[in-house]
Scaffold this motif. Sequence first.
Motif, short mmCIF file in Angstrom:
data_model
loop_
_atom_site.label_atom_id
_atom_site.label_comp_id
_atom_site.label_asym_id
_atom_site.label_seq_id
_atom_site.Cartn_x
_atom_site.Cartn_y
_atom_site.Cartn_z
N GLY A 189 68.72 3.17 -6.77
CA GLY A 189 68.13 1.87 -7.07
C GLY A 189 68.40 0.85 -5.97
N ALA A 190 69.59 0.91 -5.39
CA ALA A 190 69.89 0.02 -4.28
C ALA A 190 68.99 0.33 -3.09
CB ALA A 190 71.37 0.15 -3.89
N VAL A 191 68.80 1.64 -2.81
CA VAL A 191 67.92 2.03 -1.70
C VAL A 191 66.50 1.54 -1.96
CG1 VAL A 191 66.89 4.00 -0.51
CG2 VAL A 191 69.33 4.01 -1.04
N SER A 192 66.03 1.72 -3.20
CA SER A 192 64.67 1.27 -3.53
C SER A 192 64.52 -0.24 -3.43
CB SER A 192 64.30 1.72 -4.95
OG SER A 192 64.21 3.12 -5.02
N THR A 193 65.63 -0.95 -3.48
CA THR A 193 65.59 -2.41 -3.36
C THR A 193 65.53 -2.86 -1.90
OG1 THR A 193 66.82 -2.65 -5.42
CG2 THR A 193 66.80 -4.55 -3.94
N PHE A 194 66.41 -2.30 -1.06
CA PHE A 194 66.46 -2.85 0.31
C PHE A 194 65.65 -2.06 1.33
CE2 PHE A 194 69.36 0.29 1.79
CZ PHE A 194 70.39 0.43 0.87
N LEU A 195 65.30 -0.80 1.02
CA LEU A 195 64.47 -0.07 1.99
C LEU A 195 63.12 -0.76 2.21
CD1 LEU A 195 64.12 3.69 2.48
CD2 LEU A 195 62.03 2.41 2.04
N PRO A 196 62.44 -1.27 1.16
CA PRO A 196 61.18 -2.00 1.41
C PRO A 196 61.38 -3.26 2.26
CG PRO A 196 61.32 -1.36 -0.90
CD PRO A 196 62.66 -1.08 -0.29
N VAL A 197 62.57 -3.88 2.17
CA VAL A 197 62.83 -5.07 2.98
C VAL A 197 62.79 -4.70 4.47
CG1 VAL A 197 64.54 -6.83 3.55
CG2 VAL A 197 64.21 -6.13 1.16
N PHE A 198 63.41 -3.57 4.80
CA PHE A 198 63.44 -3.17 6.21
C PHE A 198 62.14 -2.50 6.64
CE2 PHE A 198 67.93 -3.41 5.01
CZ PHE A 198 68.36 -4.32 5.97
N ALA A 199 61.35 -2.04 5.66
CA ALA A 199 60.03 -1.50 6.00
C ALA A 199 58.99 -2.62 6.08
CB ALA A 199 59.60 -0.47 4.95
N ASP A 200 59.36 -3.81 5.63
CA ASP A 200 58.47 -4.98 5.66
C ASP A 200 57.22 -4.76 4.83
OD1 ASP A 200 58.00 -7.57 6.36
OD2 ASP A 200 56.92 -7.09 8.21
N ARG A 201 57.39 -4.10 3.68
CA ARG A 201 56.28 -3.96 2.73
C ARG A 201 56.88 -3.59 1.37
NH1 ARG A 201 52.28 0.35 1.76
NH2 ARG A 201 52.96 -0.25 -0.32
N PRO A 202 56.18 -3.92 0.28
CA PRO A 202 56.73 -3.60 -1.05
C PRO A 202 56.89 -2.10 -1.25
CG PRO A 202 54.93 -5.19 -1.22
CD PRO A 202 54.93 -4.69 0.20
N LEU A 203 57.71 -1.74 -2.21
CA LEU A 203 57.97 -0.33 -2.51
C LEU A 203 56.67 0.37 -2.91
CD1 LEU A 203 60.10 1.93 -3.06
CD2 LEU A 203 60.18 1.10 -5.42
N ALA A 204 56.38 1.48 -2.27
CA ALA A 204 55.20 2.26 -2.62
C ALA A 204 55.44 2.98 -3.94
CB ALA A 204 54.90 3.27 -1.50
N GLY A 205 54.44 2.99 -4.81
CA GLY A 205 54.54 3.73 -6.07
C GLY A 205 55.58 3.17 -7.01
N TYR A 206 55.63 1.85 -7.15
CA TYR A 206 56.63 1.21 -8.02
C TYR A 206 56.62 1.84 -9.41
CZ TYR A 206 58.49 -2.61 -10.99
OH TYR A 206 59.16 -3.35 -11.92
N ARG A 207 55.44 1.96 -10.03
CA ARG A 207 55.37 2.47 -11.40
C ARG A 207 55.71 3.96 -11.46
NH1 ARG A 207 50.39 -0.84 -14.28
NH2 ARG A 207 51.30 -2.90 -13.91
N ALA A 208 55.31 4.71 -10.43
CA ALA A 208 55.65 6.14 -10.40
C ALA A 208 57.16 6.31 -10.30
CB ALA A 208 54.96 6.81 -9.22
#
Length: 837
Positions: free
Chosen positions: A273-292
Amino acid sequence: MMEPETPDPIRLHKALSAVWDTGPGLARLAAVNHTMLGRRFMLTAAIFFAIGGLLAMLIRAQLASSDSPFIGEDLYAQVFTMHGTIMMFLFAIPMLEGLAIYLLPKLLGARDLAFPRLTAYGYWCYLFGGTMLVAALAFGLAPDSGWFMYTPLSSRAYSPGINADVWLLGVTFVEISALSAAVEIVASILKLRAPGMSLDRMPIFAWYMLVVGGMMLFGFPPLILGSILLEVERAFDFPFFDPTRGGDPLLWQHLFWLFGHPEVYIIFLPAAGAVSTFLPVFADRPLAGYRAVVVAVIAMGFLSFGLWVHHMYTVGIPHLALGFFSAASGLVAIPTAIQIFAWLATLAHGRPRFSIPMLYVFGFLFIFVLGGLTGVMVAMVPFDWQAHDTHFVVAHLHYVLVGGFVFPMLAAAYYWMPHLTGRVPVHHLSKAAFWLIFIGFNTTFLIMHLTGLRGMPRRVHTYPQEPGIELFNLISSVGGFLMTIGFGLVLLDVVLQFRFGRPFRRDPWRAGTLEWAMPTPPPSYAFASIPEIAVRADRLEPARLGPEIAAGRGYLGFVREGRMETLGVEPTTGRIEQVIELPRQSYVPLLTALATGAFFLAMMAKIYLLAIVALVLVVALFLLWTRGSGSKVDVGALPIGRGAAAPPHFESGTAPSTLAMLLTLAADATLYASLLFGGLFLWVSAPDWPTNHTPEPGLLLPVLAILTLALAVFSSTKAVRAAGGKNMPWLLATAASHAFAALLFGSLAFAAVPDRAEHAVSATVFAVYCYAGLHALLGVVFALYGAFRARGGYVSERRNLDLQIGGYMHAYSAAAGMIAILFGWLLTLLGGPGGME
């Protein structure tokens, strides 16, 4: 009621700080604030991690050469048992609890968690229980039967000292903290969010923690039950795990792994969950497949409870069951893969920045994927039979847990460290530290797969002088010390950041989540006012929101009569439901934890009278927690700013405490179901069934108990409906009914079950009757407390929260008692002469 005026930002900050801040000196022992307690959890877990790491170094030093005389057999058994116990129970779980306690209110837009005193109580239980375990090591009394305490090795016949008792009681003490945190986390996520933050707008970390909180509620009770049964067997010779008297050692393994396998995911999911939170920050785009990802996380939570036999392939499970659990073990790779592909897709479609947290993320992906692949290998029954109990399994375990938890948590530490300190690093030891840890880890454990495949068993302190095995072990030991140097550099890096880091204004990573919209380090009240959320909570603009929140332009941008207030919402839509008044700083959680510790120490010393006294004291102190809560008059809707109003939580009908009660009863029911499962499991699989040593419950006492419990439910229902007045007779009738039921269950347990130590059937029925009797006594306490509150004027038709919560307890106690009666008859029938084999 007039709405309080919102002062200017400076005055608002001072007014909120005066109410929310913890005092200096000894007053800090009364802290209930989530920011302070979250830090304490994480710091204490880090200290235990260091102790567990030092023990690991002792293990590697011992195994660096064959027939090493470095530490003897007995001490080695204590060291490897404590290493596993510390890492699983005193580091991993509390660290994730600490992260959740610190972060969740800030991510959700609340000023604190729902039950601050419960958080404080959980922390003290964790600290005292952990200290008890580690102190035992210093006195040579540490557990020495392995961190899973398999019977019969941990039974009194083979572990006659108190070493095993230290584990059973110490870990149970610590697990109070985990269950407290689980209730706190689930209730807070569902009820304490910023207005407008519906479920589909929640930050992804909250979804992960919601699932983890649920898993902790249902995963820990089987282990607590197993610990209680084994401790009772050791203390009173009840034969739950003794095959010569109708018990079965495999019952312990089932109860342990019903907890143990979900725990792997309980540890992994917060890190993911932590990775899913900050990885999009460093990718500069929202998390892909949030609902999935949300669906995958929920699926992992469910699947994790169907895999526990994954650890028991070699104990003689029927082939059909082996096939089912093997398939289920492979199936869990699917939701795991969905998350990994979502992270890769986020990176692929973004513009990644390769900061230090991302370095650890790549380390995590490399190591965890390897651990997942070996996990699929050991999920296959034929391979597992070959590799079982060898160093291959040790290597797989560390690839999953270190790769799936330690590396992401190090990334999370570097990501959120500026939030804790208010500073960003100016020194750059972090890269060197990463490479030392990464190389050291793989040097230690990659080669351990080969050591295991060459046949080296785990948990042995010496091994034959064979060229391959000895060289591999030496390389592993060198890698272990290299990794330790890396962790030492991380510690130095953190200290330097605290001391010499560069202050920053706000949101150094350009994130989109709410925790960066507050000053750093965060103030005790978290948000000066509570914002309205209109979009998904990872697409916010902290730089714009921060000044508005600080200026009090959100909800509750004022202090009302010195109260600590936050907002409660409807769980699904995020619509405002209530104003929640949180309890002030108090020493009572500390005193309650001390009394709880006295209970466990008295049990360990086998001074049972003192244990009963301590238990009564614990109940009395818990009742003290509620002093000063509620109101003696109906309050009505309170203004909350922005032209809106909401009732206080005790008039809302949906207060977080009602949800917390239901969650607690769910965990309690899981423990009870595990006990009933244990009895039926023994009937199905244990030798020496049926037997002549059966209980004789008869008809009169059981029927009386059923009628009495039905009367308790009826009178408690009438009491809730008569909350506007005339409820006192019904409450007293409820208390009297429960008291009579407790007396009946006591009579059944001690008079109708005479051969409790002769056979497991009697021991199990005795335990079930005791469970029902204990809950009847709790029913007495709840009924009398309701009467006390009603007499004090705290109950009215609108203010019936105390009776509502009590009603849940009365209904559950009655249901548990009736099931106990039926189960007693059933097991007596099945286990007695002529019963079904």
